[in-house]
Design an enzyme around this catalytic site. Structure first.
Site: not given
Length: 534
Positions: A379, A382
Site C-alpha cells: 500500500c 502505508c
C-alpha cells in the site's frame, strides 16, 4: 516442553490455551500494572488522567522501563504538545518529504499491491518545493558523507539505525495531504509484513521466559509481543536492550492501529470518523499496547530534548523572508521545552558491559532490516508512513545511543542529520502525540454510551479474542517442520548478504545464536495464549 525455535514460537500461539485473566487486587488502572487481564476495556477507556506537570515519581508506574517519568506527566503535557506539534508539521519545512517508494522488496518477490483508493497518494511537483530542499541541493550535502555503506539509491553509516535515501531518486509528498488513516490494506500480505518484522528480526528472545514476571499465567501474546516483564532488579535471562527493542516495535504497531481506528472509513455511509469498536478490539482490549505508545512517546521526547540546541540552530527558512523560519522555530521551541519536561529517558543504562558493542550492532542491524521491510508494503500510503516513522524512530535511537554531546554541537556538526531525519523525527513524534489525543476522544465516545451499548461492545471484544481453530495466516504459505524453517532463515540471510557484508555478518551471528539454542529446554510447561491480529 522444548524451545524448538525462539523466533517461531508465536506461530504456535493459535493452538495454545484460551485467555485467562488475572490482575492484582490493589490495581485500579492500566497504568499500574505490567499486564491487565481483567476489565481491560474499562481500565483503558475509564482511566482519568492526573495532572502532574513535573516528573516527580522516582519509581515510574507501569512498564515504562528505564524512564524517569510517569504516564500522568505525559498525559498532562500531551495536549499542549499536540497543539504545538500539530501546527509545526504543517509548516513548509516539515510537511514536504522526499522518498523513493518504489524500491524493490529485498525479502520476497510477490509482495502484491493495494488497489483500494485509500492506498493511493499524490506526489508534489518539484517546482512546489523550495529550491534548497530539492534533491539537487540535498544530494550535494549527502555526497559529503563519508564511510557509508551503499545500495542503489540508499545508504547507511555505522551510526545509523536505518537505511537512508541518498536523494538521487524518489518523489516529493506533502504529508498534510496524505494523512495516516484507514486504507483497507489488510489480509495475508499485511499480516506477512508484521510477522516478518516480529519474527525475522528477533534476538532469539524466548517468549516463554517472559512469563516469569509478577503476573503469571496464560496471557495474550499476539503480534505485539506482549511483554510480561520482571520486577526491576530481579534476576532475568533477558537483557534490557532486547525488551526495549520489542517495546519500540509494539508501540509503533499500536500507534498505527490507533490512527486507523481514529480515522476509519464507514464503507456503508462513505463517511470518515472514529471507530470505537475498532479501537476496543485492537487496543483497549490489550492495555499493554497503549502502554507501549507512552513508552515510545517518552523515547522520542528524550531524543528531541537532546537535540534541542541542534534543532534550535537549524535553518528552516523556505522563502528568504525569514518569517516562516521564525514561525517554525517558535512552535519548535515550544515542543523542545515540553520534551525537556517529559522526555525523561535514561539511555545511559543500555548497551553497557563486555558485550555492549556486539549487542548494539545487532540492535542496529535488526532495525535497519525493519526499515528495508517497508519496501515490501503493498500500500503506497502505508509504505510512505511506514518509512517516515521507522526513520523517525531510528533517528531517535541514533541520537540516544550513538551521539555524544560534543557530536550534537551544531557549531561542530551543522550537517549532522539529513533533512529527512529531522522531518521524520518530528512527524513521528506528532504521530504518537496524536495517538494519545485520539485515545481521549475514544474515552469521550465511550462515556457517551449507555450501559447496554458498552456491555455489548465488551462482549464483542471478548468474542474476538477467542482463538480460532486455525492460523489467521492460513492463506499465507508457511514453512512446516524444523528443516523447512531453517531453510527459510538461510534464504533470508542470503538476501541480506546480497545487500551488505556487515549486515551479513551480523545476521549470520544472530542465526547461529538461534540455531544453537534450538534443542535447549525452556524450563516452562505452559505458554502464552491466542495469536491475533492487531
Amino acid at each position: 516442553m522444548r524451545n524448538t525455535n525462539r523466533c517461531l514460537i508465536s506461530r504456535l500461539l493459535p493452538v495454545l490455551s484460551t485467555l485467562t485473566f488475572w490482575v492484582p487486587a490493589n490495581a485500579d488502572s492500566f497504568l499500574s500494572n505490567t499486564l491487565i487481564r481483567k476489565n481491560q476495556v474499562q481500565s483503558v477507556l475509564e482511566h482519568q488522567p492526573i495532572d502532574a506537570l513535573e516528573c516527580e515519581n522516582t519509581k515510574p508506574t507501569g512498564p515504562i522501563d528505564i524512564t524517569m517519568c510517569d504516564y500522568e506527566t505525559v498525559e498532562s503535557v500531551n495536549r499542549d504538545l499536540f497543539s504545538n506539534i500539530h501546527d509545526l508539521v504543517k509548516t513548509p519545512f516539515f510537511k514536504y518529504f522526499q522518498v523513493d517508494l518504489y524500491r524493490d522488496c529485498p525479502f520476497w518477490d510477490d509482495y502484491g499491491s493495494c488497489n483500494n483508493p485509500g492506498c493511493a497518494i499524490t506526489t508534489v511537483d518539484e517546482s512546489e518545493v523550495p529550491m534548497k530542499w530539492r534533491a539537487s541541493a540535498l544530494s550535494k550535502v549527502d555526497a559529503l558523507v563519508e564511510d557509508r555503506h551503499e545500495l542503489p539509491g540508499c545508504y547507511y553509516r555505522d551510526s545509523d539505525f536505518c537505511w537512508l535515501d541518498d536523494n538521487t531518486e524518489g518523489d516529493y509528498y506533502d504529508l498534510t495531504l496524505v494523512p495516516e488513516r484507514f486504507t483497507g490494506y489488510s489480509g495475508p500480505e499485511a499480516h506477512r509484513i508484521w510477522r516478518t518484522i516480529y519474527e525475522e528480526n528477533c534476538f532469539g528472545l524466548s517468549e516463554f521466559s517472559l512469563m516469569d514476571g509478577k503476573t503469571p499465567g496464560a496471557v495474550t501474546l499476539p503480534d505485539t509481543m506482549t511483554d510480561v516483564l520482571r520486577e526491576d532488579g530481579a534476576d532475568s535471562d533477558q537483557c534490557l536492550e532486547k525488551r526495549v527493542y520489542y517495546k519500540v516495535i509494539s508501540g509503533l504497531h499500536a500507534s498505527i492501529s490507533t490512527h486507523i481506528c481514529a480515522e476509519y472509513l464507514n464503507q456503508t455511509t462513505g463517511e470518515w470518523g472514529p471507530n470505537l469498536h475498532c479501537f476496543v478490539n485492537r487496543i483497549a482490549s490489550h492495555p499493554e499496547r497503549l502502554q507501549y505508545i507512552y513508552f515510545n512517546t517518552v523515547l522520542l521526547l528524550r531524543a528531541v530534548a537532546r537535540l534541542g540546541p541542534y534543532l534550535s540552530a537549524y535553518d528552516y527558512c523556505s522563502t528568504g523572508s525569514r518569517q516562516d523560519d521564525a514561525e517554525t522555530k517558535e512552535k519548535l521551541l515550544n515542543v523542545i521545552s515540553i520534551a525537556q519536561t517529559a522526555g525523561k529517558f535514561d539511555e545511559s543504562v543500555l548497551f553497557r558491559g563486555e558485550n555492549a558493542n556486539v549487542l548494539k550492532e545487532e540492535f542496529k542491524a535488526h532495525f535497519r532490516n525493519v526499515t528495508r521491510i517497508m519496501d515490501c508494503v503493498g500500500c503506497d500510503k502505508c509504505r510512505l508512513w511506514g518509512k517516515i516513522q521507522t526513520t523517525g524512530i531510528a533517528t531517535a535511537l541514533k541520537v540516544l545511543f550513538e551521539l555524544d554531546e560534543k557530536t550534537l554541537d551544531p557549531q561542530r556538526n551543522a550537517n549532522l542529520l539529513q533533512r529527512a531525519e529531522v522531518v521524520a523525527l518530528i512527524n513521528t513524534l506528532h504521530r504518537f502525540s496524536e495517538s494519545l489525543e485520539a485515545v481521549n476522544e475514544f474515552r469521550q465516545i465511550w462515556a457517551d454510551l449507555n450501559s447496554t451499548e458498552s456491555e455489548q461492545l465488551i462482549l464483542d471484544a471478548e468474542k474476538a479474542a477467542i482463538p480460532i481453530p486455525h492460523s489467521p495466516y492460513h492463506d499465507v504459505q508457511q514453512p512446516s517442520g524444523l528443516f523447512a524453517v531453517a531453510r527459510s532463515r538461510v534464504m533470508s540471510v542470503i538476501q541480506v548478504c546480497k545487500m551488505s557484508a556487515m549486515e551479513c555478518v551480523t545476521k549470520l551471528f544472530s542465526l547461529l545464536n538461534r540455531m544453537s539454542s534450538i534443542l535447549k529446554p525452556s524450563g516452562k510447561d505452559s505458554g502464552p495464549g491466542a495469536y491475533e491480529e492487531l
